[in-house]
Write a protein that holds these residues in place. Structure first.
Motif, PDB file in Angstrom:
ATOM      1  N   LEU A 272       0.969  -1.115  -0.081  1.00  0.00           N
ATOM      2  CA  LEU A 272       0.038   0.054   0.166  1.00  0.00           C
ATOM      3  C   LEU A 272       0.747   1.209   0.029  1.00  0.00           C
ATOM      4  CD1 LEU A 272      -2.812   1.063   0.169  1.00  0.00           C
ATOM      5  CD2 LEU A 272      -2.787   1.198   2.713  1.00  0.00           C
ATOM      6  N   GLU A 273       0.981   1.926  -1.154  1.00  0.00           N
ATOM      7  CA  GLU A 273       1.866   2.962  -1.423  1.00  0.00           C
ATOM      8  C   GLU A 273       1.036   4.436  -0.867  1.00  0.00           C
ATOM      9  OE1 GLU A 273       5.188   3.003  -1.789  1.00  0.00           O
ATOM     10  OE2 GLU A 273       5.207   1.133  -2.308  1.00  0.00           O
ATOM     11  N   MET A 274       1.443   4.969  -0.001  1.00  0.00           N
ATOM     12  CA  MET A 274       0.722   6.079   0.720  1.00  0.00           C
ATOM     13  C   MET A 274       1.518   7.674   0.224  1.00  0.00           C
ATOM     14  SD  MET A 274      -0.426   4.409   4.293  1.00  0.00           S
ATOM     15  CE  MET A 274       1.328   3.987   4.645  1.00  0.00           C
ATOM     16  N   ASP A 275       0.843   8.390  -0.527  1.00  0.00           N
ATOM     17  CA  ASP A 275       1.503   9.640  -0.707  1.00  0.00           C
ATOM     18  C   ASP A 275       0.489  10.687  -0.344  1.00  0.00           C
ATOM     19  OD1 ASP A 275       2.709  11.900  -1.818  1.00  0.00           O
ATOM     20  OD2 ASP A 275       2.628  11.527  -3.793  1.00  0.00           O
ATOM     21  N   ASP A 276       0.429  11.408   0.568  1.00  0.00           N
ATOM     22  CA  ASP A 276      -0.643  12.129   1.182  1.00  0.00           C
ATOM     23  C   ASP A 276      -2.083  11.170   1.121  1.00  0.00           C
ATOM     24  OD1 ASP A 276       0.719  14.623   1.292  1.00  0.00           O
ATOM     25  OD2 ASP A 276       0.304  15.208  -0.591  1.00  0.00           O
ATOM     26  N   TYR A 277      -1.781  10.235   1.843  1.00  0.00           N
ATOM     27  CA  TYR A 277      -2.772   9.301   2.159  1.00  0.00           C
ATOM     28  C   TYR A 277      -3.828   9.599   3.026  1.00  0.00           C
ATOM     29  CZ  TYR A 277      -4.978   4.667   2.039  1.00  0.00           C
ATOM     30  OH  TYR A 277      -5.692   3.360   2.026  1.00  0.00           O
ATOM     31  N   SER A 278      -4.906   9.857   2.810  1.00  0.00           N
ATOM     32  CA  SER A 278      -5.813  10.470   4.007  1.00  0.00           C
ATOM     33  C   SER A 278      -6.646   9.347   4.830  1.00  0.00           C
ATOM     34  CB  SER A 278      -6.806  11.512   3.498  1.00  0.00           C
ATOM     35  OG  SER A 278      -7.757  10.573   2.710  1.00  0.00           O
ATOM     36  N   LEU A 279      -7.240   9.674   5.898  1.00  0.00           N
ATOM     37  CA  LEU A 279      -7.864   8.527   6.592  1.00  0.00           C
ATOM     38  C   LEU A 279      -9.222   8.370   5.912  1.00  0.00           C
ATOM     39  CD1 LEU A 279      -8.259   7.099   9.302  1.00  0.00           C
ATOM     40  CD2 LEU A 279      -9.410   8.992  10.270  1.00  0.00           C
ATOM     41  N   SER A 280      -9.476   9.354   5.085  1.00  0.00           N
ATOM     42  CA  SER A 280     -10.784   9.183   4.244  1.00  0.00           C
ATOM     43  C   SER A 280     -10.214   7.920   3.145  1.00  0.00           C
ATOM     44  CB  SER A 280     -11.181  10.379   3.379  1.00  0.00           C
ATOM     45  OG  SER A 280     -12.211  10.119   2.789  1.00  0.00           O
ATOM     46  N   ASP A 281      -9.268   7.961   2.577  1.00  0.00           N
ATOM     47  CA  ASP A 281      -8.678   6.814   1.778  1.00  0.00           C
ATOM     48  C   ASP A 281      -8.623   5.369   2.576  1.00  0.00           C
ATOM     49  OD1 ASP A 281      -8.132   8.837  -0.371  1.00  0.00           O
ATOM     50  OD2 ASP A 281      -6.104   9.235   0.458  1.00  0.00           O
ATOM     51  N   ALA A 282      -8.428   5.693   3.738  1.00  0.00           N
ATOM     52  CA  ALA A 282      -8.076   4.269   4.478  1.00  0.00           C
ATOM     53  C   ALA A 282      -9.742   3.811   4.795  1.00  0.00           C
ATOM     54  CB  ALA A 282      -7.468   4.604   5.782  1.00  0.00           C
ATOM     55  N   VAL A 283     -10.372   4.793   4.856  1.00  0.00           N
ATOM     56  CA  VAL A 283     -12.080   4.275   5.141  1.00  0.00           C
ATOM     57  C   VAL A 283     -12.271   3.709   3.948  1.00  0.00           C
ATOM     58  CG1 VAL A 283     -14.218   5.123   5.265  1.00  0.00           C
ATOM     59  CG2 VAL A 283     -12.467   6.090   6.779  1.00  0.00           C
ATOM     60  N   ALA A 284     -12.004   4.280   2.642  1.00  0.00           N
ATOM     61  CA  ALA A 284     -12.527   3.522   1.487  1.00  0.00           C
ATOM     62  C   ALA A 284     -11.695   2.256   1.227  1.00  0.00           C
ATOM     63  CB  ALA A 284     -12.227   4.436   0.194  1.00  0.00           C
ATOM     64  N   PHE A 285     -10.550   2.092   1.641  1.00  0.00           N
ATOM     65  CA  PHE A 285      -9.809   0.780   1.374  1.00  0.00           C
ATOM     66  C   PHE A 285     -10.392  -0.469   2.180  1.00  0.00           C
ATOM     67  CE2 PHE A 285      -6.590  -1.944   3.328  1.00  0.00           C
ATOM     68  CZ  PHE A 285      -5.895  -2.490   2.182  1.00  0.00           C
ATOM     69  N   MET A 286     -10.731  -0.055   3.500  1.00  0.00           N
ATOM     70  CA  MET A 286     -11.409  -1.155   4.414  1.00  0.00           C
ATOM     71  C   MET A 286     -12.638  -1.438   3.910  1.00  0.00           C
ATOM     72  SD  MET A 286      -9.025  -1.977   6.558  1.00  0.00           S
ATOM     73  CE  MET A 286      -9.796  -3.030   7.416  1.00  0.00           C
ATOM     74  N   GLN A 287     -13.453  -0.403   3.239  1.00  0.00           N
ATOM     75  CA  GLN A 287     -14.629  -0.966   2.954  1.00  0.00           C
ATOM     76  C   GLN A 287     -14.644  -1.707   1.587  1.00  0.00           C
ATOM     77  OE1 GLN A 287     -17.956  -0.187   4.036  1.00  0.00           O
ATOM     78  NE2 GLN A 287     -18.382  -1.625   2.312  1.00  0.00           N
ATOM     79  N   GLN A 288     -13.774  -1.384   0.718  1.00  0.00           N
ATOM     80  CA  GLN A 288     -13.499  -2.310  -0.581  1.00  0.00           C
ATOM     81  C   GLN A 288     -12.950  -3.639  -0.423  1.00  0.00           C
ATOM     82  OE1 GLN A 288     -11.373  -0.051  -3.740  1.00  0.00           O
ATOM     83  NE2 GLN A 288     -10.283  -1.854  -4.312  1.00  0.00           N
ATOM     84  N   VAL A 289     -11.777  -3.826   0.373  1.00  0.00           N
ATOM     85  CA  VAL A 289     -11.183  -4.938   0.737  1.00  0.00           C
ATOM     86  C   VAL A 289     -11.879  -5.908   1.480  1.00  0.00           C
ATOM     87  CG1 VAL A 289      -8.910  -5.865   1.210  1.00  0.00           C
ATOM     88  CG2 VAL A 289      -8.862  -3.907  -0.206  1.00  0.00           C
ATOM     89  N   PHE A 290     -12.397  -5.199   2.586  1.00  0.00           N
ATOM     90  CA  PHE A 290     -12.650  -6.082   3.638  1.00  0.00           C
ATOM     91  C   PHE A 290     -14.544  -5.927   4.040  1.00  0.00           C
ATOM     92  CE2 PHE A 290      -8.296  -5.409   4.685  1.00  0.00           C
ATOM     93  CZ  PHE A 290      -7.853  -6.614   4.594  1.00  0.00           C
ATOM     94  N   GLY A 291     -15.008  -5.039   3.199  1.00  0.00           N
ATOM     95  CA  GLY A 291     -16.461  -4.899   3.640  1.00  0.00           C
ATOM     96  C   GLY A 291     -16.561  -4.273   4.978  1.00  0.00           C
ATOM     97  N   LYS A 292     -15.655  -3.715   5.666  1.00  0.00           N
ATOM     98  CA  LYS A 292     -15.992  -3.104   6.845  1.00  0.00           C
ATOM     99  C   LYS A 292     -16.073  -1.501   6.955  1.00  0.00           C
ATOM    100  CE  LYS A 292     -14.451  -6.782   9.353  1.00  0.00           C
ATOM    101  NZ  LYS A 292     -15.101  -7.545  10.131  1.00  0.00           N
TER     102      LYS A 292
END
Length: 343
Positions: A272-292
């Motif tokens: 997971l490459e993070m360049d100005d990676y926001s908490l909002s991006d993390a929210v979308a990532f967890m929803q997409q990959v894990f359905g959380k």
């Protein structure tokens, strides 16, 4: 190969197992594992016999795949996969073939082992139809019959077809990274998204993310041609390495920009490459990959950004621990909901 996992298999479980399919469909190739396993478990003879009948009952036919049938086939395949239950005990209920034929046919026909389809592909002048899918929290890499490689991100589906040995086509629902093999006959490889966007290549590496309200196509190597039509501005565009196209599914609008392709494609290598990676991006990532579902009451925290790199572990709890350290937040999980707050 572990033999323990087959002890509680039902006939359907066996029939959906890729190695079992290969053994049944290619009896000319001796499979010592299955011969030994059956000799050790004679009580499973009846179940295995039923499973063999299921596999043999499925036949291939030539698909022309006109537009209206594409949607019907897609719906049939995915509805069949979504209905697939996880067996936990051995059942002794008699199998009623007449009631379940078409459901099993949809799953088995399009879910045959890739290497089995590979052999069949060269043995008969017919189109290849196969489907692959991943569940939440799962990533898989597959070799397609044309030797192209595709990595599916979590909760994604892909349907592959090759017609008359002149055209290779896939239909994608979710996210995938493609490494397309160029053929000596210059056979086109086309990715359809069912949202008026088509990606056409000969041989290249690129990522397609068909999630939410938009489709993002990022080119890492080679060149691709994008065909856009339907709702918005019809257009044919070319992408060069390091360029991304974002297509809005609602209004058909699109934008083209230069990006660091690695930030959008590194997931297929487990990073997971993070360049100005926001908490909002993390929210979308967890929803997409894990359905959380990540719930952040203090919306100002959603704009908090970090830069760096970390491995993607396909375990929701482990990823949340990593993200907790990166963002210096703390979380409290309640079922599929994860509440985020400051430490």
């Amino acid at each position: 190969m572990s033999s323990d996992k087959y002890i509680s298999h039902t006939a359907r479980d066996f029939a959906l197992d890729e190695d079992f399919q290969q053994w049944v469909l290619h009896p000319e190739v001796r499979n010592v594992f299955w011969e030994h396993w059956l000799s050790q478990h004679p009580e499973k003879d009846a179940v295995v016999a039923e499973a063999r009948r299921l596999v043999h009952s499925i036949g291939f036919r030539s698909y022309e795949l006109p537009a209206e049938e594409k949607a019907q086939l897609w719906e049939s395949v995915w509805s069949g996969l979504e209905e697939e239950p996880v067996a936990t005990t051995v059942t002794t209920t008699p199998f009623r073939w007449s009631q379940h034929f078409w459901k099993y046919a949809a799953v088995l026909l399009l879910g045959l082992l890739l290497t089995g389809v590979w052999r069949w592909y060269y043995a008969a002048p017919q189109p290849v139809i196969l489907s692959i899918h991943t569940r939440l929290g799962e990533k898989k890499t597959f070799m397609l019959p044309d030797s192209s490689e595709v990595t599916l991100n979590a909760d994604s589906r892909l349907l592959y077809a090759a017609r008359d040995h002149r055209l290779r086509e896939v239909w994608l629902d979710g996210e995938a990274f493609f490494h397309v093999k160029h053929t000596s006959s210059h056979k086109k490889f086309i990715v359809h998204t069912y949202d008026d966007l088509k990606v056409e290549v000969l041989g290249t590496q690129f990522n397609v993310n068909d999630r939410g309200k938009e489709i993002a196509v990022v080119l890492q190597q080679g060149s691709i041609r994008l065909s856009i039509g339907g709702k918005g501005r019809a257009a044919d565009l070319m992408l060069s390495p390091g360029e991304m196209l974002r297509y809005n599914k609602n209004d058909g609008g699109y934008t083209k920009s230069e990006v660091n392709a690695t930030h959008f494609t590194s997931w297929h290598n487990g990073r997971l490459e993070m360049d100005d990676y926001s908490l909002s991006d993390a929210v979308a990532f967890m929803q997409q990959v894990f359905g959380k579902t990540l719930i952040v009451r203090d919306t100002q925290l959603l704009g908090y950004k970090v830069s760096g790199s970390m491995p993607i572990i396909y375990n929701a709890d482990t990823m949340m621990v990593q993200l907790e350290k990166v963002f210096r937040m703390k979380f409290n999980q309640r079922g599929d909901e994860i509440w985020i707050q400051k430490k």
